[in-house]
Design an enzyme around this catalytic site. Structure first.
Site, PDB file in Angstrom:
ATOM      1  N   HIS A  84       0.842  -1.206   0.000  1.00 31.55           N
ATOM      2  CA  HIS A  84       0.000   0.000   0.000  1.00 31.55           C
ATOM      3  C   HIS A  84       0.871   1.249   0.000  1.00 31.55           C
ATOM      4  CE1 HIS A  84      -3.979  -1.867   1.668  1.00 31.55           C
ATOM      5  NE2 HIS A  84      -3.528  -2.498   0.597  1.00 31.55           N
ATOM      6  N   TYR A  87      -9.198   5.532   7.495  1.00 35.51           N
ATOM      7  CA  TYR A  87      -9.367   5.898   8.912  1.00 35.51           C
ATOM      8  C   TYR A  87     -10.424   7.002   8.959  1.00 35.51           C
ATOM      9  CZ  TYR A  87      -4.985   3.459  10.074  1.00 35.51           C
ATOM     10  OH  TYR A  87      -4.002   2.512  10.258  1.00 35.51           O
ATOM     11  N   PRO A 116      -3.963   1.028  18.791  1.00 32.91           N
ATOM     12  CA  PRO A 116      -3.728   0.464  17.452  1.00 32.91           C
ATOM     13  C   PRO A 116      -3.869   1.447  16.289  1.00 32.91           C
ATOM     14  CG  PRO A 116      -5.822  -0.283  18.322  1.00 32.91           C
ATOM     15  CD  PRO A 116      -5.153   0.467  19.421  1.00 32.91           C
ATOM     16  N   LYS A 172       1.328   0.502  15.150  1.00 36.29           N
ATOM     17  CA  LYS A 172       2.739   0.516  15.549  1.00 36.29           C
ATOM     18  C   LYS A 172       3.151  -0.643  16.450  1.00 36.29           C
ATOM     19  CE  LYS A 172       3.760   3.973  13.144  1.00 36.29           C
ATOM     20  NZ  LYS A 172       4.372   3.588  11.863  1.00 36.29           N
ATOM     21  N   TYR A 194       3.705   7.298   9.672  1.00 32.57           N
ATOM     22  CA  TYR A 194       2.889   6.105   9.422  1.00 32.57           C
ATOM     23  C   TYR A 194       3.710   4.999   8.737  1.00 32.57           C
ATOM     24  CZ  TYR A 194      -1.211   3.241   8.517  1.00 32.57           C
ATOM     25  OH  TYR A 194      -2.117   2.200   8.517  1.00 32.57           O
TER      26      TYR A 194
HETATM   27  C1  PHB Z   1      -5.641  -4.168  11.077  1.00 30.92           C
HETATM   28  O1  PHB Z   1      -5.720  -4.441   9.864  1.00 30.92           O
HETATM   29  O2  PHB Z   1      -5.914  -4.995  11.971  1.00 30.92           O
HETATM   30  C2  PHB Z   1      -5.207  -2.764  11.479  1.00 30.92           C
HETATM   31  C3  PHB Z   1      -4.778  -1.890  10.498  1.00 30.92           C
HETATM   32  C4  PHB Z   1      -4.384  -0.606  10.855  1.00 30.92           C
HETATM   33  C5  PHB Z   1      -4.435  -0.214  12.187  1.00 30.92           C
HETATM   34  C6  PHB Z   1      -4.864  -1.109  13.173  1.00 30.92           C
HETATM   35  C7  PHB Z   1      -5.266  -2.396  12.821  1.00 30.92           C
HETATM   36  O3  PHB Z   1      -4.055   1.053  12.516  1.00 30.92           O
END
Ligand code: PHB
Ligand code: APR
Length: 394
Positions: A74, A203, A295, A299, A389
């Site tokens: 990605h 997000y 989460p 990280k 990120y």
């Molecule tokens: C996930 O795919 O479980 C995931 C992806 C991004 C995040 C947290 C969890 O920031």
């Protein structure tokens, strides 16, 4: 039964397995002791976003064959607010850096298989693990398995036993300092074999709460919605989850979400946690035993990676040259990167979630929207977001 090894590792999660594998490919013996079964560890569903540093480590550990075939790359993510999704072109903003999508449990499986292939699987169901001899730099691990007592004499013990492990407790309370922030909400996550709603992650800051559209492959999606800490998972049948998720993603994105039966559903609490120092004499901490992040910044696994990079380099240098300088500097070096990730994860969580003191659409929410609007329209701000990120340098 008495055994001897160079490095005793407590915990067969990603940290312990990756460290053991990196030591092995560099000719350094270790023993991993794990209280659970392989099936239990392998079945834990966790995040799946890998920084390049983790991918490089898996290549160095010679366990990246399946990742290379199955993982997704990605170059960007989207920030959604006020109903509109805005793509952050991280690859362009960081001069080519990307993230890799590959489930943590897949990575754990690959590491476990590598251990099995070399005939050195972790000792599963190792109970009542204890450490002695740290003070005199002759550490010994003891544990019981099937009612039999075992002793493992080591040069070093590495606590890769996660937040609820035992290793941290062997650092004297007069030396150990911990920092913690508990967030007033959790994440309700669903894994489902349905195609993801978008090619990249979204997000979403919604006035009713955060939502995240993630994925594991082109046919398997991972979705999260912010929920109250006291939510009961039994009150969230699939149709209620999908309805709330579609609501939060709104017309443009929500209407495109393909729903289906959940294959995993769970609620996770959110905390920021750091334990200092990450070393006491011949005991070292790595991964979740030393730090926990909310989460939102993806990280957790990637901080375990940088700890293991620093620690494996230090142990390899010690056994190849006798020099202990990298072991001496491990804790400070690891904590420097830990705190930067703790900050980013706290900041991104604060920017995207609804806090109890926020009334719907109040000043707090308006300030979040203003900052998100600034980020997606400022090259400087979006570059800062992107470099955090994709992962700060090791
Ligand atoms: C996930 O795919 O479980 C995931 C992806 C991004 C995040 C947290 C969890 O920031
Ligand atoms: N004795 C033996 N093993 C133990 C003990 C103990 N007393 N306590 C915990 N363990 C084991 C757990 O069963 C687990 O398998 O240690 C392992 C710790 O693994 P993780 O919690 O996964 O921690 P880590 O390997 O550092 O990986 C960090 O995992 O939880 C995610 O979000 C986190 O992505 C991050 C990653």
């Amino acid at each position: 039964m008495n055994q001897k090894t160079k490095v005793g590792i407590i915990g067969s999660g990603p940290s312990g397995l990756l460290l053991s594998q990196l030591l092995y490919v560099n000719g350094i013996e270790s023993i991993v002791v794990e209280k659970r079964t392989r099936a239990h560890v392998e079945g834990r569903i966790r995040a799946g976003i890998l920084e390049q540093g983790m991918v490089d480590l898996l290549e160095a550990a010679q366990v990246a064959d399946r990742l290379r075939k199955e993982a997704l790359i990605h170059g960007g993510i989207a920030l959604q607010f006020e109903g509109n999704a805005h793509r952050i072109d991280m690859e362009k903003l960081t001069g080519g850096k990307v993230v890799t999508v590959y489930g943590q449990n897949e990575l754990t499986k690959d590491l476990m298989d590598a251990h099995e292939e070399r005939g050195q699987s972790p000792v599963y169901q190792a109970l009542d693990v204890q450490i002695s001899g740290i003070e005199v730099d002759r550490p010994t691990l003891t544990y019981t398995k099937n009612g039999e007592a075992f002793r493992v004499e080591c040069d070093y013990v590495i606590g890769c036993d996660g937040y609820h492990g035992v290793s941290r407790s062997y650092i004297p309370s007069t030396i150990l300092k911990t920092y913690q922030k508990i967030y007033p909400f959790g994440w309700l996550g669903v894994l489902a074999d349905v195609p993801p709603v978008s090619d990249e992650l979204i997000y979403n800051n919604h006035v009713d709460g955060f939502a995240l559209a993630s994925q594991r492959s082109k046919t398997r999606s991972r979705y999260y919605i912010q929920c109250d800490l006291d939510e009961d998972i039994k009150e969230w049948p699939d149709d209620r989850f999908w309805s709330e998720l579609v609501h939060r993603f709104g017309e443009e994105v929500g209407s495109q979400i393909i729903t289906g039966p959940s294959i995993e559903k769970s609620i996770a609490p959110l905390r920021s946690f750091v334990a200092e120092p990450m070393r006491y004499k011949s005991l070292f901490l790595a991964g979740d035993s030393a730090h926990i992040v909310p989460p939102a910044g993806a990280k957790g696994l990637n901080l375990a990676a940088s700890d293991i990079k620093y620690l494996s380099d230090a142990l390899i240098r010690r056994y190849k040259t006798g020099k202990v300088d990298l072991l001496e500097s491990y804790s400070d070096k690891a904590l420097s990167r830990v705190w930067k990730s703790i900050r980013f994860s706290w900041w991104f969580t604060s920017l995207t979630h609804r806090f109890p003191e926020h009334e719907k659409g109040d000043l707090g929410h308006k300030l979040q929207i203003a900052e998100l609007d600034y980020i997606v329209n400022s090259k400087a701000a979006s570059t800062s977001f992107a470099e955090n990120y994709v992962g700060l340098p090791y």
